[in-house]
Design an enzyme around this catalytic site. Sequence first.
Site, PDB file in Angstrom:
ATOM      1  N   LEU A 172     -36.295  13.908  -1.178  1.00 25.09           N
ATOM      2  CA  LEU A 172     -35.628  13.948  -2.490  1.00 25.09           C
ATOM      3  C   LEU A 172     -35.460  12.529  -3.016  1.00 25.09           C
ATOM      4  CD1 LEU A 172     -32.859  16.564  -1.728  1.00 25.09           C
ATOM      5  CD2 LEU A 172     -34.727  16.811  -3.342  1.00 25.09           C
ATOM      6  N   GLY A 173     -35.529  12.359  -4.354  1.00 28.02           N
ATOM      7  CA  GLY A 173     -35.181  11.059  -4.930  1.00 28.02           C
ATOM      8  C   GLY A 173     -36.135   9.969  -4.481  1.00 28.02           C
ATOM      9  N   ARG A 174     -37.284  10.331  -3.952  1.00 32.66           N
ATOM     10  CA  ARG A 174     -38.319   9.337  -3.634  1.00 32.66           C
ATOM     11  C   ARG A 174     -37.703   8.082  -3.004  1.00 32.66           C
ATOM     12  NH1 ARG A 174     -40.244  11.432  -8.109  1.00 32.66           N
ATOM     13  NH2 ARG A 174     -39.385   9.876  -9.501  1.00 32.66           N
ATOM     14  N   LYS A 206     -34.991   6.734  -3.029  1.00 27.26           N
ATOM     15  CA  LYS A 206     -33.822   6.103  -3.684  1.00 27.26           C
ATOM     16  C   LYS A 206     -32.569   6.389  -2.857  1.00 27.26           C
ATOM     17  CE  LYS A 206     -31.404   6.320  -8.073  1.00 27.26           C
ATOM     18  NZ  LYS A 206     -30.209   6.974  -7.479  1.00 27.26           N
ATOM     19  N   PHE A 207     -32.536   7.584  -2.251  1.00 29.49           N
ATOM     20  CA  PHE A 207     -31.344   7.958  -1.491  1.00 29.49           C
ATOM     21  C   PHE A 207     -31.475   7.591  -0.030  1.00 29.49           C
ATOM     22  CE2 PHE A 207     -31.638  11.079  -4.962  1.00 29.49           C
ATOM     23  CZ  PHE A 207     -30.447  10.797  -5.591  1.00 29.49           C
ATOM     24  N   VAL A 251     -33.559  11.199   2.360  1.00 28.54           N
ATOM     25  CA  VAL A 251     -32.883  12.464   2.097  1.00 28.54           C
ATOM     26  C   VAL A 251     -33.955  13.530   1.913  1.00 28.54           C
ATOM     27  CG1 VAL A 251     -31.261  13.689   0.633  1.00 28.54           C
ATOM     28  CG2 VAL A 251     -31.041  11.222   0.910  1.00 28.54           C
ATOM     29  N   LYS A 282     -29.382  14.169   4.636  1.00 31.47           N
ATOM     30  CA  LYS A 282     -29.506  12.714   4.555  1.00 31.47           C
ATOM     31  C   LYS A 282     -29.578  12.145   5.963  1.00 31.47           C
ATOM     32  CE  LYS A 282     -27.878   8.659   2.179  1.00 31.47           C
ATOM     33  NZ  LYS A 282     -27.071   8.162   1.051  1.00 31.47           N
ATOM     34  N   ASP A 306     -18.094   5.297  -7.707  1.00 33.27           N
ATOM     35  CA  ASP A 306     -19.109   4.616  -8.503  1.00 33.27           C
ATOM     36  C   ASP A 306     -19.700   5.581  -9.531  1.00 33.27           C
ATOM     37  OD1 ASP A 306     -21.086   2.070  -6.843  1.00 33.27           O
ATOM     38  OD2 ASP A 306     -20.038   2.156  -8.765  1.00 33.27           O
TER      39      ASP A 306
END
EC number: 2.7.11.1
Length: 273
Positions: free
Chosen positions: A20-22, A24-25, A28, A43, A137
Amino acid sequence: KASAVEKRWTLNDFDIGMPLGRGKFGHVYLAREKRSNHIVALKVLFKSQLKQSQVEHQLRREVEIQSHLRHPNILRLYGYFYDQTRVYLILEYAAKGEVYKELQKCKYFSERRTATYISSLAQALIYLHGKHVIHRDIKPENLLIGLQGELKIADFGWSVHTFNRRRTMCGTLDYLPPEMVESVEHDASVDIWSLGILCYEFLFGAPPFEAKEHSDTYRRIVKVDLKFPSKPIVSPGAKELISQMLVKDSSQRLPLHKLLEHPWIVQNADPSG
Ligand SMILES: COc1ccc(C(=O)Nc2ccccc2)cc1NC(=O)CCSCc1cnc2[nH]ccc2c1
């Protein structure tokens, strides 16, 4: 009565799907819990990296806090488990993805969509402040969209930021309130400031104090150099609300419960969130 014994999860309980999220996470993956067919986001954190960044305690504390948070606009942390080399967080999967991608695609959001998101976030923050949790955030990068289009604070936990140091270093300052830029102590009202920044960015497509150089952004924040462009056309009510949130004196910022009663929110937010 005996509390429900926490299930001990293992990797074998899950079928692992696409990343997921390439990246970025971090790592994940979409995953499905085999018994219930429940779709989750798994994750994967490497113990070596956690040790290296000395965030094991922060993770334990965060898992403790997050596992008790239950709010429709806060991404759930269902549980965690670990093996020899990794820690796995079992997270809620937000089926409609990332808000910042949606914002890039649409350039800016309608007043109704913005008011609905801001109202949901205000409710989530009231809930968090009630649990003495502040400074989530809440910039677009940390917000996800659930299956019904509802917004979710997909809090990364600050330590993940220190984790992805480069992201934090070049991360935006745009959301920092004056008291944090001038690094005096901050309280829950920092979240009201950030919510005002977010409302502005949703409506105009960029945060209000954006500048090429960090030093210019700093200057514009501490000066509260707030200007509204003539395009896109935004109603006076929205601008008035933003002006009540982006106030230098943190005690003078519109309280979150007052935000929920603001005419622009009442007239534009979809009550179903
Ligand atoms: C409640 O949430 C979290 C709780 C804890 C942590 C965390 O890493 N804590 C930590 C780590 C190390 C040291 C100390 C503390 C992270 C999150 N949340 C995310 O990481 C973002 C959503 S990732 C899932 C997800 C879902 N749904 C999606 N839909 C599309 C992409 C996508 C991606």
